[in-house]
Design a protein around this motif. Structure first.
Motif, PDB file in Angstrom:
ATOM      1  N   LYS B 397     -52.051 -46.512  33.819  1.00 30.30           N
ATOM      2  CA  LYS B 397     -52.350 -46.488  35.256  1.00 30.30           C
ATOM      3  C   LYS B 397     -51.118 -46.824  36.091  1.00 30.30           C
ATOM      4  O   LYS B 397     -50.997 -46.426  37.259  1.00 30.30           O
ATOM      5  N   LEU B 398     -50.180 -47.553  35.482  1.00 31.45           N
ATOM      6  CA  LEU B 398     -48.959 -47.943  36.191  1.00 31.45           C
ATOM      7  C   LEU B 398     -48.110 -46.730  36.595  1.00 31.45           C
ATOM      8  O   LEU B 398     -47.276 -46.821  37.496  1.00 31.45           O
ATOM      9  N   ASN B 399     -48.342 -45.588  35.929  1.00 32.29           N
ATOM     10  CA  ASN B 399     -47.534 -44.401  36.237  1.00 32.29           C
ATOM     11  C   ASN B 399     -47.626 -43.964  37.694  1.00 32.29           C
ATOM     12  O   ASN B 399     -46.740 -43.268  38.186  1.00 32.29           O
ATOM     13  N   GLU B 400     -48.692 -44.358  38.371  1.00 33.23           N
ATOM     14  CA  GLU B 400     -48.795 -44.013  39.795  1.00 33.23           C
ATOM     15  C   GLU B 400     -47.697 -44.685  40.615  1.00 33.23           C
ATOM     16  O   GLU B 400     -47.425 -44.268  41.740  1.00 33.23           O
ATOM     17  N   TYR B 401     -47.119 -45.739  40.073  1.00 28.02           N
ATOM     18  CA  TYR B 401     -46.219 -46.570  40.869  1.00 28.02           C
ATOM     19  C   TYR B 401     -44.794 -46.606  40.335  1.00 28.02           C
ATOM     20  O   TYR B 401     -43.965 -47.354  40.835  1.00 28.02           O
ATOM     21  N   ILE B 402     -44.526 -45.863  39.281  1.00 27.22           N
ATOM     22  CA  ILE B 402     -43.180 -45.868  38.690  1.00 27.22           C
ATOM     23  C   ILE B 402     -42.763 -44.441  38.364  1.00 27.22           C
ATOM     24  O   ILE B 402     -43.609 -43.556  38.244  1.00 27.22           O
ATOM     25  N   VAL B 403     -41.459 -44.257  38.211  1.00 26.06           N
ATOM     26  CA  VAL B 403     -40.965 -42.971  37.716  1.00 26.06           C
ATOM     27  C   VAL B 403     -39.702 -43.231  36.896  1.00 26.06           C
ATOM     28  O   VAL B 403     -38.819 -43.998  37.309  1.00 26.06           O
ATOM     29  N   HIS B 404     -39.670 -42.637  35.721  1.00 25.30           N
ATOM     30  CA  HIS B 404     -38.506 -42.808  34.840  1.00 25.30           C
ATOM     31  C   HIS B 404     -37.421 -41.829  35.288  1.00 25.30           C
ATOM     32  O   HIS B 404     -37.626 -40.624  35.236  1.00 25.30           O
ATOM     33  N   VAL B 405     -36.281 -42.350  35.722  1.00 19.84           N
ATOM     34  CA  VAL B 405     -35.204 -41.489  36.229  1.00 19.84           C
ATOM     35  C   VAL B 405     -33.974 -41.481  35.321  1.00 19.84           C
ATOM     36  O   VAL B 405     -33.059 -40.678  35.525  1.00 19.84           O
ATOM     37  N   GLY B 406     -33.930 -42.370  34.344  1.00 17.57           N
ATOM     38  CA  GLY B 406     -32.806 -42.402  33.411  1.00 17.57           C
ATOM     39  C   GLY B 406     -33.296 -42.707  32.007  1.00 17.57           C
ATOM     40  O   GLY B 406     -34.345 -43.347  31.839  1.00 17.57           O
ATOM     41  N   SER B 407     -32.558 -42.270  31.016  1.00 19.01           N
ATOM     42  CA  SER B 407     -32.998 -42.452  29.630  1.00 19.01           C
ATOM     43  C   SER B 407     -31.824 -42.342  28.679  1.00 19.01           C
ATOM     44  O   SER B 407     -30.931 -41.504  28.880  1.00 19.01           O
ATOM     45  N   ALA B 408     -31.825 -43.159  27.659  1.00 19.72           N
ATOM     46  CA  ALA B 408     -30.805 -43.041  26.622  1.00 19.72           C
ATOM     47  C   ALA B 408     -31.280 -43.772  25.371  1.00 19.72           C
ATOM     48  O   ALA B 408     -32.081 -44.702  25.460  1.00 19.72           O
ATOM     49  N   ILE B 409     -30.804 -43.321  24.249  1.00 25.98           N
ATOM     50  CA  ILE B 409     -31.089 -43.982  22.972  1.00 25.98           C
ATOM     51  C   ILE B 409     -29.774 -44.157  22.229  1.00 25.98           C
ATOM     52  O   ILE B 409     -28.927 -43.253  22.239  1.00 25.98           O
ATOM     53  N   PHE B 410     -29.619 -45.319  21.621  1.00 25.13           N
ATOM     54  CA  PHE B 410     -28.384 -45.629  20.908  1.00 25.13           C
ATOM     55  C   PHE B 410     -28.695 -46.309  19.574  1.00 25.13           C
ATOM     56  O   PHE B 410     -29.654 -47.094  19.484  1.00 25.13           O
ATOM     57  N   ALA B 411     -27.890 -46.002  18.586  1.00 22.73           N
ATOM     58  CA  ALA B 411     -27.904 -46.752  17.327  1.00 22.73           C
ATOM     59  C   ALA B 411     -26.994 -47.958  17.522  1.00 22.73           C
ATOM     60  O   ALA B 411     -25.775 -47.799  17.697  1.00 22.73           O
ATOM     61  N   VAL B 412     -27.578 -49.147  17.539  1.00 23.71           N
ATOM     62  CA  VAL B 412     -26.797 -50.368  17.756  1.00 23.71           C
ATOM     63  C   VAL B 412     -26.228 -50.797  16.414  1.00 23.71           C
ATOM     64  O   VAL B 412     -26.968 -51.040  15.461  1.00 23.71           O
ATOM     65  N   LEU B 413     -24.919 -50.870  16.372  1.00 25.83           N
ATOM     66  CA  LEU B 413     -24.212 -51.051  15.110  1.00 25.83           C
ATOM     67  C   LEU B 413     -24.497 -52.420  14.501  1.00 25.83           C
ATOM     68  O   LEU B 413     -24.831 -53.372  15.213  1.00 25.83           O
ATOM     69  N   PRO B 414     -24.363 -52.546  13.180  1.00 24.99           N
ATOM     70  CA  PRO B 414     -24.486 -53.873  12.559  1.00 24.99           C
ATOM     71  C   PRO B 414     -23.406 -54.809  13.089  1.00 24.99           C
ATOM     72  O   PRO B 414     -22.406 -54.355  13.652  1.00 24.99           O
ATOM     73  N   GLY B 415     -23.600 -56.099  12.896  1.00 21.62           N
ATOM     74  CA  GLY B 415     -22.581 -57.058  13.276  1.00 21.62           C
ATOM     75  C   GLY B 415     -21.379 -56.997  12.347  1.00 21.62           C
ATOM     76  O   GLY B 415     -21.392 -56.299  11.334  1.00 21.62           O
ATOM     77  N   ALA B 416     -20.334 -57.706  12.722  1.00 23.22           N
ATOM     78  CA  ALA B 416     -19.124 -57.758  11.891  1.00 23.22           C
ATOM     79  C   ALA B 416     -18.750 -59.217  11.662  1.00 23.22           C
ATOM     80  O   ALA B 416     -19.022 -60.079  12.502  1.00 23.22           O
ATOM     81  N   LYS B 417     -18.147 -59.474  10.527  1.00 29.74           N
ATOM     82  CA  LYS B 417     -17.598 -60.815  10.272  1.00 29.74           C
ATOM     83  C   LYS B 417     -16.263 -60.973  10.982  1.00 29.74           C
ATOM     84  O   LYS B 417     -15.591 -59.969  11.267  1.00 29.74           O
ATOM     85  N   ALA B 418     -15.865 -62.212  11.236  1.00 30.61           N
ATOM     86  CA  ALA B 418     -14.543 -62.448  11.817  1.00 30.61           C
ATOM     87  C   ALA B 418     -13.505 -61.734  10.962  1.00 30.61           C
ATOM     88  O   ALA B 418     -13.513 -61.844   9.733  1.00 30.61           O
ATOM     89  N   GLY B 419     -12.632 -60.992  11.606  1.00 33.26           N
ATOM     90  CA  GLY B 419     -11.638 -60.189  10.897  1.00 33.26           C
ATOM     91  C   GLY B 419     -12.098 -58.763  10.675  1.00 33.26           C
ATOM     92  O   GLY B 419     -11.295 -57.885  10.394  1.00 33.26           O
ATOM     93  N   GLY B 420     -13.398 -58.530  10.777  1.00 33.32           N
ATOM     94  CA  GLY B 420     -13.935 -57.180  10.637  1.00 33.32           C
ATOM     95  C   GLY B 420     -13.984 -56.472  11.976  1.00 33.32           C
ATOM     96  O   GLY B 420     -13.426 -56.927  12.965  1.00 33.32           O
ATOM     97  N   CYS B 421     -14.660 -55.345  11.968  1.00 33.28           N
ATOM     98  CA  CYS B 421     -14.683 -54.498  13.154  1.00 33.28           C
ATOM     99  C   CYS B 421     -16.072 -53.912  13.366  1.00 33.28           C
ATOM    100  O   CYS B 421     -16.671 -53.375  12.418  1.00 33.28           O
ATOM    101  N   ILE B 422     -16.568 -54.014  14.591  1.00 36.79           N
ATOM    102  CA  ILE B 422     -17.836 -53.357  14.913  1.00 36.79           C
ATOM    103  C   ILE B 422     -17.663 -51.862  14.663  1.00 36.79           C
ATOM    104  O   ILE B 422     -16.699 -51.254  15.144  1.00 36.79           O
ATOM    105  N   GLY B 423     -18.571 -51.280  13.920  1.00 33.61           N
ATOM    106  CA  GLY B 423     -18.483 -49.851  13.612  1.00 33.61           C
ATOM    107  C   GLY B 423     -17.849 -49.563  12.274  1.00 33.61           C
ATOM    108  O   GLY B 423     -17.766 -48.402  11.869  1.00 33.61           O
TER     109      GLY B 423
END
Lengths: 427, 427
Positions: B397-423
């Motif tokens: 019912k909330l759709n009467e009052y909202i509209v989706h104007v932007g959208s994106a999906i991302f694969a959020v990378l695993p963490g890295a240890k100190a000295g390592g690298c994201i990705g």
């Protein structure tokens, strides 16, 4: 907090919901306009220690709405601003007067950390208050009203009351003003230590104006918060430099009288104890600046980036000495640096109260749309802001890195006593 | 604070400038990745009491950057977000790898409350750090990196590594997506308890990316601050309702494992300990909502506005009972209410971590451009976000009052240890 007791209140900061209950229980609400929340609570033994009181005073507390002058002018700058300009759509002076009456009453409630109406509401009516600030404290909110020159254009028969000081700003060299960021019949400046509290206030005031005035532009802004800088050092602008080191101390009444407050002698009688506000939306060419050498950046501002001290000095608050030379006889502070040009021989002063803004990406260039929401108050722009900005537009080295894209000037109305109405001397 | 002594440090919160000095003096900086500032200071006797430590932990302190998972996902939501999406402009995988290496090193410094380089700088070069966060503490900053499906389009030879769960989102009924708020090769989510600290981080990361990636869109957002709500109750959205009451408790490792963290079994091996992020820029039709009766508003959400309790209940955290009827046999919580549709029979859960946004006026309509910057994390959008959003798009019912104007999906990378690298597991 649905079953608040005094013990609870001792432990927890006071929300706008609690205030409604306190007000209902003992008529405390009426006192707040005069003394602020801290005073009331201290008087009733509801604060444990002065440290908590001091905390509340600087962050979550109330600032009185009523007074000789409007709040939000010499009030120390809160962390956030939500600044809106309205176009008036009614042509009925009575309707405009009613709007200011309703805005005054609503603003006095908002300043106390309350909603603009019964928050529980009548189920078969739209809620009087939009609700997103329920449970939040007052966050030091101030609401400040001004009127633009366009309000005196004949629609309301106010033409003869236009103050001489409320001039149309001249064109300044380098201006690239966009109509959507320029002008407005009425300005409403909301400042608070919480952005949701600020947004809530402007939104509810816009809602109250329905059928009489519509928003023309809205700009949010921020300074570093008390969270990230509990000591409240001079804020830095988005070019990385401290901004406001040399501001006049308008907490001192004689300084404020000299720089900020209009008097009867300044022109329109009805503007006595009011002031004039200038807004400039100044976009920073951030990507260009970021490619500039530190030496060049410091020569542009006339100060060291790290300490904020004048070039050649160590202390941020060292006096500006524009005659000082280095060992080769070159001026330490370049004559075209921002600080040198803005100084105006020490004879022209304004009270600046600006914020940074960040409004995403400029779709045309793909660059950050960020910069300075410049706001200043002065008693007569003809003698203060305008000559200073003319000098800056002509000479300021900083012009390579900024562009003024929005502009407005407003006569900020005198304050009102409890029971009175903002604008009562004009309408 | 140019002459910091230990006594000073006892009295004042620690700024990024102080941290540089501490690091230089005793190599303390290296410890911060593991234990955070509070731990280090407590260990060295530099904190007077646990109250101050607790304060720092929740507001101004550091959150470790390195770890099994990236920070900013199950980290309790900070007060502000600055979310940016980048388009990659290089087609060289080595350059992309270098970018993530530099971003990782810079982010680790930023997470410690430092600048991204020597803040004093070489006078004949542009400063390495842009400087606007000098003197501010870390403000609980987290920086979180994700990659979009478009990064696997063949430019870098990564096509075979695209995770099955990184689907193109289907079209949802009612979507009015604008290209300028949609997609992106890389997402960088910066959250902090200070907007200037957050802006500073995204800006410096964008600067580091010059020649390799450009910003595609940036959206700032906020929640009620700790200043206005020191108790941290459930935030309200800009429709005035509490939002997040029923969120799963992802502080519990088993809950996070169940809802948030991808495993090898979920598809791509390199995504183990990562997650999937969905962004939806959901504009609220605020002016329409504000004309709607309270009864209708509450039926729309399925909760009482005041308390946040399910309809017919008093307590915000009362369980949702979708079978409960009123004395006329009508369901207390309408089947098409937001809470009923989103519940999905209790079988589908996501971890929401959204913010409100306010971006001035929509020039086309003159209405407020404000709403919800919806962000969620889930281990497999095919089984979590997508079916939930399909149900909401069809029935809410909330759709009467909202509209989706932007959208994106991302694969959020695993963490890295100190000295390592994201990705490092991907590139």
């Amino acid at each position: 907090m649905s079953d608040a007791t005094k013990d609870d209140l001792l432990q927890k900061p006071i929300s706008r919901r609690d205030m409604l209950k306190l007000g209902a229980a003992g008529g405390v609400g009426l006192l707040l306009g005069a003394g602020g929340l801290t005073g009331v609570l201290a008087g009733t033994g509801m604060l444990k220690d002065s440290a908590k009181a001091a905390d509340a005073q600087t962050a979550g507390d109330t600032v009185p709405f009523y007074g000789k002058h409007q709040a939000g002018i010499v009030t120390p700058a809160q962390d956030f601003i939500c600044l809106g300009a309205f176009d008036v759509t009614t042509t009925d002076l009575g309707a405009l007067r009613t709007l200011f009456q309703k805005w005054t009453e609503a603003s006095a409630k908002l300043a106390q950390g309350q909603g603009v109406g019964d928050e529980s509401g009548n189920p078969i009516l739209p809620p009087v208050d939009t609700g997103e600030a329920m449970g939040l404290n007052a966050a030091g909110i101030t609401i400040t009203f001004g009127v633009g020159a366009s309000l005196f254009d004949g629609r309301f028969g106010l033409g003869s009351k236009r103050p001489a000081a409320l001039v149309d700003l001249p064109a300044f060299g380098g201006d690239e003003l966009q109509p959507e960021w320029t002008g407005g019949d009425i300005a409403v400046q909301v400042c608070a230590n919480d952005p949701q509290v600020a947004f809530h206030a402007l939104r509810n005031l816009a809602r109250i104006a329905r059928g009489k005035a519509v928003l023309r532009w809205v700009q949010d802004g921020f300074q570093r918060t008390r969270t990230a800088d509990p000591n409240g050092s001079t804020p830095r602008n988005l070019l990385g430099f401290k901004d406001g080191t040399n501001n006049p101390d308008v907490k001192k009444a004689d300084v404020a009288d000299d720089i900020v407050w209009a008097t009867q002698a300044d022109g329109a009688n009805w503007m006595a104890d009011g002031t004039y506000m200038i807004m400039r939306r100044i976009r920073m060419r951030i990507e260009v600046w970021d490619r500039t050498h530190l030496n060049e950046q410091e020569a542009t501002f006339g100060r060291h980036r790290d300490s904020g001290a004048p070039l050649g000095e160590k202390d941020e608050f060292a006096p500006l000495d524009f005659a000082k030379q280095d060992d080769k006889g070159k001026l330490m502070i370049p004559m075209n640096s921002h600080v040198a040009v803005a100084n105006m021989g020490g004879k022209v002063k304004i009270h600046r109260r600006g914020y940074s803004y960040s409004s995403g990406i400029d779709l045309k260039t793909g660059q950050l749309d960020a910069g300075l929401l410049f706001i200043c108050f002065n008693r007569d722009p003809r003698r203060q802001f305008i000559p200073m900005q003319q000098a800056l537009a002509a000479q300021d080295k900083l012009n390579e890195y900024i562009v003024h894209v929005g502009s407005a000037i407003f006569a900020v109305l005198p304050g009102a006593k409890a029971g009175g109405c903002i604008g009562e001397t004009l309408f």
